[in-house]
Design an enzyme around this catalytic site. Sequence first.
Site, mmCIF file in Angstrom:
data_model
loop_
_atom_site.group_PDB
_atom_site.id
_atom_site.type_symbol
_atom_site.label_atom_id
_atom_site.label_comp_id
_atom_site.label_asym_id
_atom_site.label_seq_id
_atom_site.Cartn_x
_atom_site.Cartn_y
_atom_site.Cartn_z
ATOM 1 N N GLN A 175 57.167 36.761 68.172
ATOM 2 C CA GLN A 175 58.593 36.457 68.346
ATOM 3 C C GLN A 175 59.300 37.637 69.012
ATOM 4 O OE1 GLN A 175 59.676 33.418 67.124
ATOM 5 N NE2 GLN A 175 61.673 33.692 68.075
ATOM 6 N N GLU A 262 68.369 21.830 70.751
ATOM 7 C CA GLU A 262 66.904 21.754 70.698
ATOM 8 C C GLU A 262 66.476 20.479 69.985
ATOM 9 O OE1 GLU A 262 64.977 25.226 69.140
ATOM 10 O OE2 GLU A 262 65.766 26.533 70.693
#
Length: 291
Positions: A175, A262
């Site tokens: 990440q 999203e």
Amino acid sequence: MASKNIKKKHKRTKDQKALNFLCIMLAFVVVFVAVVCVSVNKNNNDLREKETTSSQSSQTTEKGNSKKPQSTENGKTPDTTAPETTQVATAAVAQPGTMDNPTIITIDEEKWYLTLVNSSYRIPDNYEPDLVYVCGSEERLDRKVAEHYEDMYNAALKDGVSLTPCSGYRSYELQERNYNNKVSFYESQGYSNKDAKVKAATIIMPPGSSEHNLGYAMDIVCVDEWFEDTAEFKWLTENAADYGFIMRYPKDKQDITKVIYEPWHWRYVGVELAKELKDSGLVLEEYFGLA
Ligand SMILES: [Zn+2]
């Protein structure tokens, strides 16, 4: 004389009996007091343990002005006279941090599914979920979430819809790498470091603040807005809440979530909350009173 001795002896026996009786009674009293003490102590410990567990929750309900503190949910009033309880409760009121200085949260083992992560609240960089592969794919989720995803996946299959796992758990390091790349990209476009960080975070969450780092979310099928035109998205919109999943970043809440729309990102929050959020249209930040 003999009769006097007998009387004396008789009196002594009587005294002895009385003494024995007293001793037995005393022993009973001691045992009774001991039992009461142990019982009271155990109750106190149980109560303290419950309150400690519930108040160790992430910032969530403590901050949510619309939600009651978890310690009162089971009908017990917190014992405010106990110093340990007061300390823990105070420490649990986690103020939101900033992007550069986020609040590091502790996950409540009991109400783990309520954990909120975003740019203000992050998990520690050494957090390691218990991961399992899902639906025969290469993707992993937290073991506690995986079983619900499998249930949902199988139910969708029966309706002819395949909720193909595309991206589940991501490590903190991965990440971090993805996020830093995005920041660099925006810097190369002329953004200041500060602005580049904010802009990057709308697309790729900073490390520790992604639900993928928790292993609680799955990107389904593929990462594109057109996903909302698919049978998969339609099925999820209608049924995902029944399995405890929500679309975490809706189109009309981008100013609150600070994340782009999203439609592919589905997060486990438990059936009860998923249904509540679906019916109310709230996102997690609103639900916890942080919007
Ligand atoms: Zn995602």
